[in-house]
Design a protein around this motif. Structure first.
Motif, PDB file in Angstrom:
ATOM      1  N   ASP A 201      16.141   2.127  16.869  1.00  0.00           N
ATOM      2  CA  ASP A 201      15.903   3.726  16.924  1.00  0.00           C
ATOM      3  C   ASP A 201      17.116   4.146  17.174  1.00  0.00           C
ATOM      4  O   ASP A 201      17.803   3.827  18.265  1.00  0.00           O
ATOM      5  CB  ASP A 201      15.051   3.625  17.966  1.00  0.00           C
ATOM      6  N   VAL A 202      18.379   4.772  16.636  1.00  0.00           N
ATOM      7  CA  VAL A 202      19.421   5.394  16.859  1.00  0.00           C
ATOM      8  C   VAL A 202      19.455   6.486  17.012  1.00  0.00           C
ATOM      9  O   VAL A 202      18.893   7.571  16.203  1.00  0.00           O
ATOM     10  CB  VAL A 202      20.269   5.096  15.531  1.00  0.00           C
ATOM     11  N   LYS A 203      19.781   6.913  18.302  1.00  0.00           N
ATOM     12  CA  LYS A 203      19.697   8.356  19.185  1.00  0.00           C
ATOM     13  C   LYS A 203      21.038   8.907  18.486  1.00  0.00           C
ATOM     14  O   LYS A 203      22.025   8.722  18.592  1.00  0.00           O
ATOM     15  CB  LYS A 203      19.379   8.192  20.401  1.00  0.00           C
ATOM     16  N   ARG A 233      14.765  -8.537   8.024  1.00  0.00           N
ATOM     17  CA  ARG A 233      14.409  -7.243   7.607  1.00  0.00           C
ATOM     18  C   ARG A 233      14.710  -6.263   8.311  1.00  0.00           C
ATOM     19  O   ARG A 233      14.325  -6.215   9.452  1.00  0.00           O
ATOM     20  CB  ARG A 233      13.082  -7.224   7.103  1.00  0.00           C
ATOM     21  N   THR A 234      15.598  -5.186   8.028  1.00  0.00           N
ATOM     22  CA  THR A 234      16.224  -4.086   9.124  1.00  0.00           C
ATOM     23  C   THR A 234      15.835  -2.578   8.523  1.00  0.00           C
ATOM     24  O   THR A 234      16.096  -2.487   7.064  1.00  0.00           O
ATOM     25  CB  THR A 234      17.342  -4.242   9.534  1.00  0.00           C
ATOM     26  N   VAL A 235      15.402  -1.913   9.323  1.00  0.00           N
ATOM     27  CA  VAL A 235      14.955  -0.687   9.142  1.00  0.00           C
ATOM     28  C   VAL A 235      15.710   0.391  10.316  1.00  0.00           C
ATOM     29  O   VAL A 235      15.301  -0.179  11.464  1.00  0.00           O
ATOM     30  CB  VAL A 235      13.833  -0.151   8.395  1.00  0.00           C
ATOM     31  N   ALA A 236      16.156   1.629   9.906  1.00  0.00           N
ATOM     32  CA  ALA A 236      16.636   2.438  11.059  1.00  0.00           C
ATOM     33  C   ALA A 236      15.935   3.592  11.204  1.00  0.00           C
ATOM     34  O   ALA A 236      16.089   4.411   9.975  1.00  0.00           O
ATOM     35  CB  ALA A 236      18.236   2.277  11.249  1.00  0.00           C
ATOM     36  N   LEU A 237      15.695   3.908  12.365  1.00  0.00           N
ATOM     37  CA  LEU A 237      15.424   5.813  12.445  1.00  0.00           C
ATOM     38  C   LEU A 237      16.363   6.378  13.197  1.00  0.00           C
ATOM     39  O   LEU A 237      16.669   5.544  14.373  1.00  0.00           O
ATOM     40  CB  LEU A 237      13.890   5.765  13.058  1.00  0.00           C
ATOM     41  N   LEU A 238      16.581   7.335  12.752  1.00  0.00           N
ATOM     42  CA  LEU A 238      17.761   8.572  13.516  1.00  0.00           C
ATOM     43  C   LEU A 238      16.803   9.475  14.179  1.00  0.00           C
ATOM     44  O   LEU A 238      16.084   9.948  13.656  1.00  0.00           O
ATOM     45  CB  LEU A 238      18.502   8.952  12.212  1.00  0.00           C
TER      46      LEU A 238
END
Length: 428
Positions: A201-203, A233-238
């Motif tokens: 979770d990248v703010k 396994r990597t996913v990011a939400l902005l």
């Protein structure tokens, strides 16, 4: 193979590419004390100014992982999923998220940290629960995760010790802001945790480390690449941090709001982000027959997992949370729409009230913080409460109020010009 520190520094100073062998050597030699602080400081500044490519960042990250132990969850009979947030104001999402994902079918081993400055720390929040323990041995972590499905605790000294030493040096040499160094610092610890999947979770926004969306997206992309290259396994939400998340900012206050979410209530933005991240974690972990997170909040199973998790770490989920001795109300100076509410200024106010620390060794007040009575887009009336400040000593209010000068705008707009709560999603 041995190298010379000056040789490694000059390669990056002259915009060259460090070899894997050079990176392995310099990280190991610095961790052992063979490379001096002033030499590593020069290398860090060269990296900040000249950057690193994807291969260099991956090698740097792996070298930091190899400096310590790597955890192993292969004895567990369910997939593991972890989440990391780059931090913000009112960002209590880990608290409801870990038990929620556990209730839906994954194991959640989460190593968290403490707050510094205006960003709150997950461990500080949980330590406001009477009896709760942050420090667990590896055997205790395994026991908690088997009994509760999730564990949130402090990282041991054996996990990426090179990062701990480098982080302290970056803090005093003006090299914190380098995206390769931020990404490798975060991901070395997360990969060393041994989880099978990771959701980031990248703010972005005033209350975040990355103030603008483009920088936050670059950091997210770099971390997704690092996780993918390491086989996680990597996913990011902005996500948005231009206004506080939820209505409560402060340690016990954020626990209180997290429990509201687990009870099926809570502010809409906290619920939305918690559910979205839970779905991402369950998908990334490929949990067979995973339950729906919304249903787990409604039927009480997420709350049951929370109570087991808190109890397994010595906490009493039924004990009253600490309350601050003093309070002060900030009222709206005019009627209209609350157009903006600056996350950074609210975070600094909470910090000055005692909810945060200026140095790692400073104590924090469990009950201090800010409760918001309106969010951007809400209608407010002149003289009505806009926020309530809480502190253990009334003498803290003046400096907190100074931090809030210019923190909000009341106008006649139909709605505030805000970032969407979830701005983007990034995968490999």
């Amino acid at each position: 193979m041995g190298f010379d520190a000056i040789e490694v520094i000059t390669v990056k100073r002259d915009r060259g590419e460090l070899s894997a062998a050079q990176i392995d050597w310099v990280i190991d030699a610095y961790t052992r004390g063979e490379v001096a602080d002033e030499q590593m400081s020069a290398l860090l500044m060269a990296i900040l100014l000249n950057g690193m490519n994807r291969r260099e960042i991956a090698d740097w990250t792996q070298a930091m992982i190899r400096s310590g132990e790597r955890m192993d969850w292969s004895a567990l009979d369910r997939p593991t999923a972890d989440k990391h947030s780059t931090g913000g104001v009112g960002d209590k999402i880990t608290l409801p998220l870990a038990p929620l994902v556990a209730a839906c079918g994954a194991y959640v081993p989460q190593l968290s940290g403490r707050g510094l400055g205006h960003t709150g720390g997950t461990l500080d929040k949980l330590e406001s629960i009477p009896g709760w323990r942050a420090s667990l041995s590896n055997d205790e972590m395994l026991a908690v995760i088997r009994s509760a499905g999730a564990v949130v605790c402090a990282a041991g000294a054996g996990l990426a010790p090179a990062d701990k030493k480098l982080y302290a040096l970056r803090d005093v040499t003006g090299t914190v802001e380098s995206i390769p160094l931020i990404a490798s610092s975060i991901m070395s610890k997360k990969i060393a945790e041994g989880t099978g999947s990771l959701v980031l979770d990248v703010k972005a926004g005033s209350g975040a480390f990355m103030k603008n969306v483009d920088d936050a997206r670059e950091l997210a992309r770099t971390m997704v690449e690092l996780g993918t290259d390491a086989g996680v396994r990597t996913v990011a939400l902005l996500t948005a941090m231009d206004r506080p998340l939820g209505l409560k900012v402060g340690n016990a206050l954020e626990v209180e709001e997290s429990v509201e979410v687990l009870a099926g209530g809570g502010p809409a933005d906290v619920v939305e982000l918690t559910v979205r991240l839970a779905r991402e974690m369950l998908e990334a972990a490929a949990v067979p027959g995973a339950r729906d997170p919304e249903q787990a909040l409604k039927d009480g199973s997420a709350m049951d997992a929370w109570r087991r998790m808190i109890g397994a770490q010595g906490g009493d989920p039924d004990a009253p949370l600490p309350k601050a001795a003093e309070s002060a109300v900030v009222t709206a100076p005019a009627s209209g729409t609350l157009v903006t509410l600056d996350a950074l200024k609210v975070g600094v106010a909470a910090w000055r009230l005692g909810a945060g620390r200026a140095r790692k060794e400073d104590p924090v007040s469990a009950g201090a913080g800010v409760v918001l009575h309106a969010k951007p887009g809400d209608e407010v009336r002149a003289g009505a409460p806009l926020m309530t400040l809480y502190a253990d000593e009334a003498g803290r209010f003046d400096r907190a109020l100074q931090a809030l000068e210019g923190a909000y705008e009341i106008g006649d707009q139909d709605g505030a010009d805000l970032l969407p709560l979830v701005i983007d999603r990034l995968t490999a």
